[in-house]
Design a protein around this motif. Sequence first.
Motif, PDB file in Angstrom:
ATOM      1  N   UNK A 112       0.820  -1.210   0.000  1.00 33.98           N
ATOM      2  CA  UNK A 112       0.000   0.000   0.000  1.00 33.98           C
ATOM      3  C   UNK A 112       0.850   1.254   0.000  1.00 33.98           C
ATOM      4  N   UNK A 113       1.960   1.217   0.718  1.00 28.88           N
ATOM      5  CA  UNK A 113       2.861   2.366   0.765  1.00 28.88           C
ATOM      6  C   UNK A 113       3.472   2.641  -0.600  1.00 28.88           C
ATOM      7  N   UNK A 138       3.056   6.826   0.149  1.00 27.86           N
ATOM      8  CA  UNK A 138       3.073   7.197   1.558  1.00 27.86           C
ATOM      9  C   UNK A 138       4.137   6.386   2.282  1.00 27.86           C
ATOM     10  N   UNK A 139       4.618   6.910   3.397  1.00 24.92           N
ATOM     11  CA  UNK A 139       5.643   6.208   4.161  1.00 24.92           C
ATOM     12  C   UNK A 139       5.064   4.947   4.790  1.00 24.92           C
ATOM     13  N   UNK A 191      -3.317   2.805   3.911  1.00 27.37           N
ATOM     14  CA  UNK A 191      -2.484   3.874   4.456  1.00 27.37           C
ATOM     15  C   UNK A 191      -1.032   3.465   4.732  1.00 27.37           C
ATOM     16  N   UNK A 192      -0.698   2.189   4.514  1.00 30.53           N
ATOM     17  CA  UNK A 192       0.678   1.755   4.750  1.00 30.53           C
ATOM     18  C   UNK A 192       1.062   1.753   6.214  1.00 30.53           C
ATOM     19  N   UNK A 193       0.077   1.555   7.102  1.00 28.19           N
ATOM     20  CA  UNK A 193       0.295   1.631   8.554  1.00 28.19           C
ATOM     21  C   UNK A 193       0.011   0.282   9.194  1.00 28.19           C
ATOM     22  N   UNK A 194       0.898  -0.148  10.087  1.00 34.24           N
ATOM     23  CA  UNK A 194       0.716  -1.413  10.800  1.00 34.24           C
ATOM     24  C   UNK A 194       0.440  -1.134  12.277  1.00 34.24           C
TER      25      UNK A 194
END
Length: 550
Positions: A28-29, A34-35, A493-496
């Motif tokens: 996704x990032x 996105x970071x 969102x590239x967030x874990x």
Amino acid sequence: MDRSYFESLSVLSPFEIKDELIKLARAGSERSAKAFLNAGRGNPNWIASRAREAFFLLGQFALIEAKRTYHDPEAGIAGMPPRDGAYIRFSRWVKRQQQAQEEGWIEEDGVPPARTLGDAVDFAIEKFGFDPDDFVHELTDSIIGDNYPVPDRALHHNEIITHEYLMWAMCAGHRPDVKFDLYPVEGGTAAMCYIFKALKNQRLLNPGDTIALGTPIFTPYLEMPELEDYALHTINVSAEQEDKFQLTEDDLKALEDPKVKALFLVNPGNPSAAAMDPDAIARLVNLVNTKRPDLMILTDDVYGTFVPGFESLLGHLPRNTIGVYSYSKYFGCTGWRLGVIAVAQDNIFDTRIQEHPEEIQKLLDDRYRALTPKPREIKFIDRVVADSRDVALNHTSGLSLPQQVMMTLFGLVEMMDSEKVYQKACIAICERRFRNLVEGMGVESNPGKYFDYYYGIIDLEFWLRKYVGEEVVQWVKENIHPLDIPFRLAEDHGIVLLNGSGFAAPNWSARVSFANLHDDAYSEIGRAVRSIARGYVQAYQASRGEEITA
């Protein structure tokens, strides 16, 4: 992703689900530019530098000492550091190092490593009345690592220093007038394994016994009792967010049942980040003193140093409690694997073992017969040590000596910091990131003075109910699976983040670590969570044919 896929994952540990989330988040990032932000694991992105500077400098002196007794430079062989005169030689050497380091030293560089090392050694000798040569020799011989641990449970000087450090780290707000026996171990994870094993082997917990877990709680405490090794029945004593994750009188009623043999707690909580407040502690102390003096307690206090004036149950109920502490988070040393088990010298575990019927006593006699002619006199803490090496390898037990030296120096440098500059700086790092997350979410939160800011639970059900209403909450629960939250964060969102349900936290929650990402990342995480919540509200409005306003 469909609901059946989420259902198949819901039985897994969140630390296993994490691997799938990382794959999705990386992909996704890359798609969104996105970071990639992994706040799923609490490995701090800072380290305590001064104790490490002293450690590596001490190693240089120890090598010089080793060469003093024997040195073959061609073969690269040295002897063992000598004891006699060690302190005088150390003092002279460290002064020369300090003079060399201070030439051109500027204030912004901090304290010269040689000064830290010299001050730490002198501080310990003066504070604890150590024989100077004995102490310096323990340091040099141990950092070289040329001997097995002797004593095997804990080095003599390290145990004294670590005991004093723990009285601050775990009992700063309520120091008991009690002496504890300590067993330094390979991190908090090893402590958990050794304690579970020892409680089973001593027949203090048997298959089918019931234990209580103070939930939410670190996942392994939920998973280990279910293993066939232990086969324990568990009940959850749940602290709710509405009560700021404090155990109430109603929560504790379950512990009145004598079938509940033990209570396992993480304090401050992981992932709730809330330390027990004085009222909750008083309620539990009263219950134990009046109704359950036989209750065994395990308290895992890894995050206590992130709460000023922290009070552990180890200080309030020392006779009933096994304490676990890890240096990993506070000193940024997860790779060092430094932890310690603490048991009061007067404790119910020894008493319970002595009260076993003769049949069980004979079984335990057979287990420990190779260690001593009088196996019934072995203390519980020493049985933990023996069991950690399957008894037969008891003679080679004990934490590696270089690790114990690192533990010694961490403790001494912290004790010398009378203004607690380091502690305040660590707390400020986590609190700043917490504030960024809350601001990004667009909510208000005042967690109170007993919050450690290391982790947090983002409970979408709680926030949706507070800011949108019960109808939206019910629609979301009927139409969306709770694992949609961490998966949507990863994919979109590239967030874990880890699913809160894996910690026996609310189903519609996620655990965020404030320790391992840069400050600005938490603003991004907050905005991403807000975006997901907004999407749920919009889906609810669309289902009712309403104009989308969220």
